[in-house]
Design an enzyme around this catalytic site. Structure first.
Site, mmCIF file in Angstrom:
data_model
loop_
_atom_site.group_PDB
_atom_site.id
_atom_site.type_symbol
_atom_site.label_atom_id
_atom_site.label_comp_id
_atom_site.label_asym_id
_atom_site.label_seq_id
_atom_site.Cartn_x
_atom_site.Cartn_y
_atom_site.Cartn_z
ATOM 1 N N LYS A 17 57.886 -4.000 -22.660
ATOM 2 C CA LYS A 17 56.588 -4.683 -22.680
ATOM 3 C C LYS A 17 55.757 -4.312 -23.913
ATOM 4 O O LYS A 17 55.198 -5.189 -24.564
ATOM 5 C CB LYS A 17 55.824 -4.333 -21.396
ATOM 6 C CG LYS A 17 54.434 -4.914 -21.298
ATOM 7 C CD LYS A 17 53.934 -4.836 -19.869
ATOM 8 C CE LYS A 17 53.797 -3.422 -19.356
ATOM 9 N NZ LYS A 17 52.540 -2.767 -19.754
ATOM 10 N N ARG A 93 46.226 -5.000 -12.746
ATOM 11 C CA ARG A 93 47.216 -4.271 -11.945
ATOM 12 C C ARG A 93 47.131 -4.681 -10.479
ATOM 13 O O ARG A 93 48.061 -4.462 -9.723
ATOM 14 C CB ARG A 93 46.944 -2.754 -12.035
ATOM 15 C CG ARG A 93 47.443 -2.113 -13.299
ATOM 16 C CD ARG A 93 48.713 -1.303 -13.039
ATOM 17 N NE ARG A 93 49.460 -1.056 -14.270
ATOM 18 C CZ ARG A 93 49.291 -0.006 -15.055
ATOM 19 N NH1 ARG A 93 48.419 0.913 -14.727
ATOM 20 N NH2 ARG A 93 50.000 0.137 -16.156
ATOM 21 N N ARG A 130 63.864 7.251 -24.018
ATOM 22 C CA ARG A 130 62.536 7.136 -24.599
ATOM 23 C C ARG A 130 61.990 8.488 -25.078
ATOM 24 O O ARG A 130 62.170 9.520 -24.439
ATOM 25 C CB ARG A 130 61.578 6.555 -23.565
ATOM 26 C CG ARG A 130 60.200 6.256 -24.116
ATOM 27 C CD ARG A 130 59.407 5.475 -23.143
ATOM 28 N NE ARG A 130 59.009 6.302 -21.998
ATOM 29 C CZ ARG A 130 58.076 5.946 -21.134
ATOM 30 N NH1 ARG A 130 57.488 4.785 -21.259
ATOM 31 N NH2 ARG A 130 57.761 6.722 -20.132
ATOM 32 N N ARG A 162 59.112 12.940 -22.491
ATOM 33 C CA ARG A 162 58.120 13.323 -21.494
ATOM 34 C C ARG A 162 58.774 14.107 -20.371
ATOM 35 O O ARG A 162 59.865 13.773 -19.938
ATOM 36 C CB ARG A 162 57.453 12.074 -20.906
ATOM 37 C CG ARG A 162 56.354 11.519 -21.766
ATOM 38 C CD ARG A 162 55.926 10.154 -21.285
ATOM 39 N NE ARG A 162 55.757 10.103 -19.817
ATOM 40 C CZ ARG A 162 55.071 9.144 -19.201
ATOM 41 N NH1 ARG A 162 54.505 8.190 -19.895
ATOM 42 N NH2 ARG A 162 54.968 9.144 -17.906
ATOM 43 N N ARG A 173 58.797 5.867 -10.044
ATOM 44 C CA ARG A 173 57.740 5.084 -10.705
ATOM 45 C C ARG A 173 58.073 3.599 -10.713
ATOM 46 O O ARG A 173 57.208 2.754 -10.532
ATOM 47 C CB ARG A 173 57.528 5.578 -12.141
ATOM 48 C CG ARG A 173 56.874 6.945 -12.241
ATOM 49 C CD ARG A 173 56.104 7.107 -13.551
ATOM 50 N NE ARG A 173 56.925 6.932 -14.742
ATOM 51 C CZ ARG A 173 57.612 7.891 -15.332
ATOM 52 N NH1 ARG A 173 57.588 9.116 -14.849
ATOM 53 N NH2 ARG A 173 58.324 7.650 -16.410
#
Ligand SMILES: [Zn+2]
Length: 224
Positions: A17, A93, A130, A162, A173
């Protein structure tokens, strides 16, 4: 010059995205308005909003619809967004936020809500690869690292994986996202504003599919 656009982009983490929003913003010459970026920037500058955001996040609370929509309303009222439109990323959201956004845009409307779809296995693979700048939050990946030694191209910050990017955490998630977003997708679908876009394959192809979806929607709009 291409006409501007009022576009909301949805997609789970790992759907690409962020990449598409940047490209769309260049294509349509409109600002990429990311609530994530705005919140990070607010925290960094230590503004009143930033302090409120930090306090809420530190205490594990959720940022309220009011706060998010106030921030988005402010940004949408700036000249660039008023003149040509925007690529909105990270908002709405919830259906409540979607309703507020629709009110904000009156008498106009969104051109389209593009939902970038990728299978969960592919999102998982992307997220595991990532890497992110700890200072400014820009995303990289193992296959497209920063130019120099894992230092951010934008700000020079350290680029790392992360801690919460473990497979288990990512899976949780993604499931949460699906659950939270399903009512929003239904909401836009029932108003005939949603286009599902296949997010598999090279970014150029995904970009073309989103642009085509916008054009198709506009063509239908004029026929009505
Ligand atoms: Zn950075």
């Amino acid at each position: 010059m291409v006409p501007g656009v009022r576009l909301v982009v949805l997609g789970k983490q790992g759907a690409g995205k962020g990449t598409q929003c940047v490209r769309l913003s260049h294509h349509y010459v409109v600002p990429h308005i990311s609530t994530g970026d705005m919140l990070r920037a607010a925290i960094k500058t230590g503004s009143a909003l930033g302090l409120k955001v930090k306090e809420t996040m530190d205490s594990g609370g959720l940022l309220g619809d009011d706060l998010i929509m106030e921030m988005v309303a402010d940004r949408l009222s700036e000249p660039d967004a008023r003149a040509r439109g925007f690529i909105l990323d990270g908002c709405p959201r919830t259906t409540l936020q979607a309703e507020t956004l629709a009110e904000l845009l009156k008498p106009g409307t969104l051109d389209l809500v593009a939902d970038i779809e990728v299978p969960t296995v592919q999102a998982l693979r992307r997220l595991a690869a990532r890497r992110v700048c700890i200072d400014c939050g820009v995303n990289y990946s193992v296959s497209s690292p920063p130019k120099v030694n894992w230092m951010c191209d934008v700000c020079g910050g350290e680029v790392v994986q992360r801690e919460d990017d473990t497979e288990e955490a990512i899976r949780r998630r993604l499931e949460l996202y699906e659950r939270q977003t399903a009512p929003l997708i239904d909401w836009y679908e029932s108003r005939n504003q949603l286009a599902k876009v296949n997010g598999i394959g090279p970014p150029d192809g995904v970009l073309r599919r989103i642009i085509r979806a916008v054009e198709e929607r506009r063509a239908t709009g004029t026929r009505r």
